[in-house]
Design a protein around this motif. Structure first.
Motif, PDB file in Angstrom:
ATOM      1  N   ILE A  19       0.837  -1.204   0.000  1.00 29.19           N
ATOM      2  CA  ILE A  19       0.000   0.000   0.000  1.00 29.19           C
ATOM      3  C   ILE A  19       0.871   1.253   0.000  1.00 29.19           C
ATOM      4  O   ILE A  19       0.653   2.184  -0.783  1.00 29.19           O
ATOM      5  N   ASN A  26      -3.439   5.649  -5.029  1.00 21.57           N
ATOM      6  CA  ASN A  26      -3.999   6.259  -3.827  1.00 21.57           C
ATOM      7  C   ASN A  26      -5.165   5.414  -3.318  1.00 21.57           C
ATOM      8  O   ASN A  26      -6.086   5.101  -4.073  1.00 21.57           O
ATOM      9  N   VAL A  27      -5.105   5.042  -2.042  1.00 18.55           N
ATOM     10  CA  VAL A  27      -6.191   4.247  -1.460  1.00 18.55           C
ATOM     11  C   VAL A  27      -7.444   5.102  -1.356  1.00 18.55           C
ATOM     12  O   VAL A  27      -7.408   6.245  -0.877  1.00 18.55           O
ATOM     13  N   GLY A 147      -7.909   1.073  -4.571  1.00 17.94           N
ATOM     14  CA  GLY A 147      -7.169   2.273  -4.907  1.00 17.94           C
ATOM     15  C   GLY A 147      -7.521   2.761  -6.293  1.00 17.94           C
ATOM     16  O   GLY A 147      -8.295   2.116  -7.014  1.00 17.94           O
ATOM     17  N   ASP A 148      -6.948   3.869  -6.709  1.00 17.58           N
ATOM     18  CA  ASP A 148      -7.256   4.390  -8.042  1.00 17.58           C
ATOM     19  C   ASP A 148      -6.442   3.711  -9.139  1.00 17.58           C
ATOM     20  O   ASP A 148      -6.631   3.987 -10.325  1.00 17.58           O
TER      21      ASP A 148
END
Length: 232
Positions: A19, A26-27, A147-148
């Motif tokens: 992560i 980005n989460v 995420g993204d």
């Protein structure tokens, strides 16, 4: 040092590394489940059984959920906003049985946590991590992180990146981030760490501030479900 042993799990530490290094960008959100059915003997209806008294630390929130909350904070950051809904009860004890909590973190990540100790299910830390051999192992994931740039499911550490723009026409592949992580007992690793602290060779991975922050979140959830019950 406070005993939140899951932080010592090599698998959980690998998830945090993935992560933090941006494996899924980005989460945005997460979804975690801790559902298990505890045996009836665990809830022996005796005044000396602290597990059935909320004032003595009973209930899945204080016993089990607090470790899930510590995991959320360890992976994603501090929890800013908490909402919670109390589910149905079949034991009819003065403790909660199942709760859904909704979190919004200081960094704007949102997530849900479903906790239940009277829900037969393979979806829990204990049954999926294969660390405690007292529990039969189930080959499923109890945590999804979105995420993204993709998704990670845990504890299989399966990464789902996408081809193209990531929209609903995009194709997602699947690959395991690290399949060679040793299955070590985090309780032993935690004790080894504690010995190093005593010897002055290390500083606590989990300190009193972490413990207090976890308790604050538990208390907020309890206040939410108490308020909900009063409004019914």
């Amino acid at each position: 040092m406070i005993g939140h042993h899951r932080r010592f799990s090599p698998k959980l530490q690998e998830l945090k590394r993935a992560i933090d290094c941006g494996a899924i960008g980005n989460v945005i959100s997460f979804e975690s489940v801790w559902c298990i059915k505890k045996n009836d003997e665990y809830f022996n209806n005796d005044e000396t059984n602290w597990r059935i008294h909320a004032s003595q630390g009973g209930g899945p929130l204080a016993i089990n959920g607090i470790h899930e909350i510590d995991t959320v904070r360890f992976l994603f950051g501090e929890i800013n906003l908490t909402k919670a809904i109390l589910g149905q009860s079949s034991r009819h004890l003065a403790i909660e049985e199942n709760i859904t909590a909704i979190f919004k973190l200081e960094n704007e990540i949102i997530g849900t946590l479903l906790i239940g100790d009277n829900i037969p299910s393979p979806f829990s830390y204990e049954k999926t991590m294969n660390e405690n051999r007292s529990f039969p192992s189930s080959n499923v994931d109890f945590l999804k992180v979105f995420g993204d740039k993709g998704v990670i499911t845990f504890p299989s550490l399966t990464l789902y990146p996408y081809d193209g723009s990531g929209d609903w026409f995009s194709v997602f592949s699947a690959n395991v981030i690290n399949s060679k992580i040793a299955c070590e007992d985090p309780l032993k690793l935690e004790m080894d760490h504690f010995i190093r602290i005593i010897e002055g060779k290390d500083t606590p991975l989990v300190n009193i501030d972490d413990a207090l922050s976890n308790m604050v979140v538990v208390d907020k959830i309890k206040q939410e479900i108490k308020s909900e019950s009063l409004n019914l």
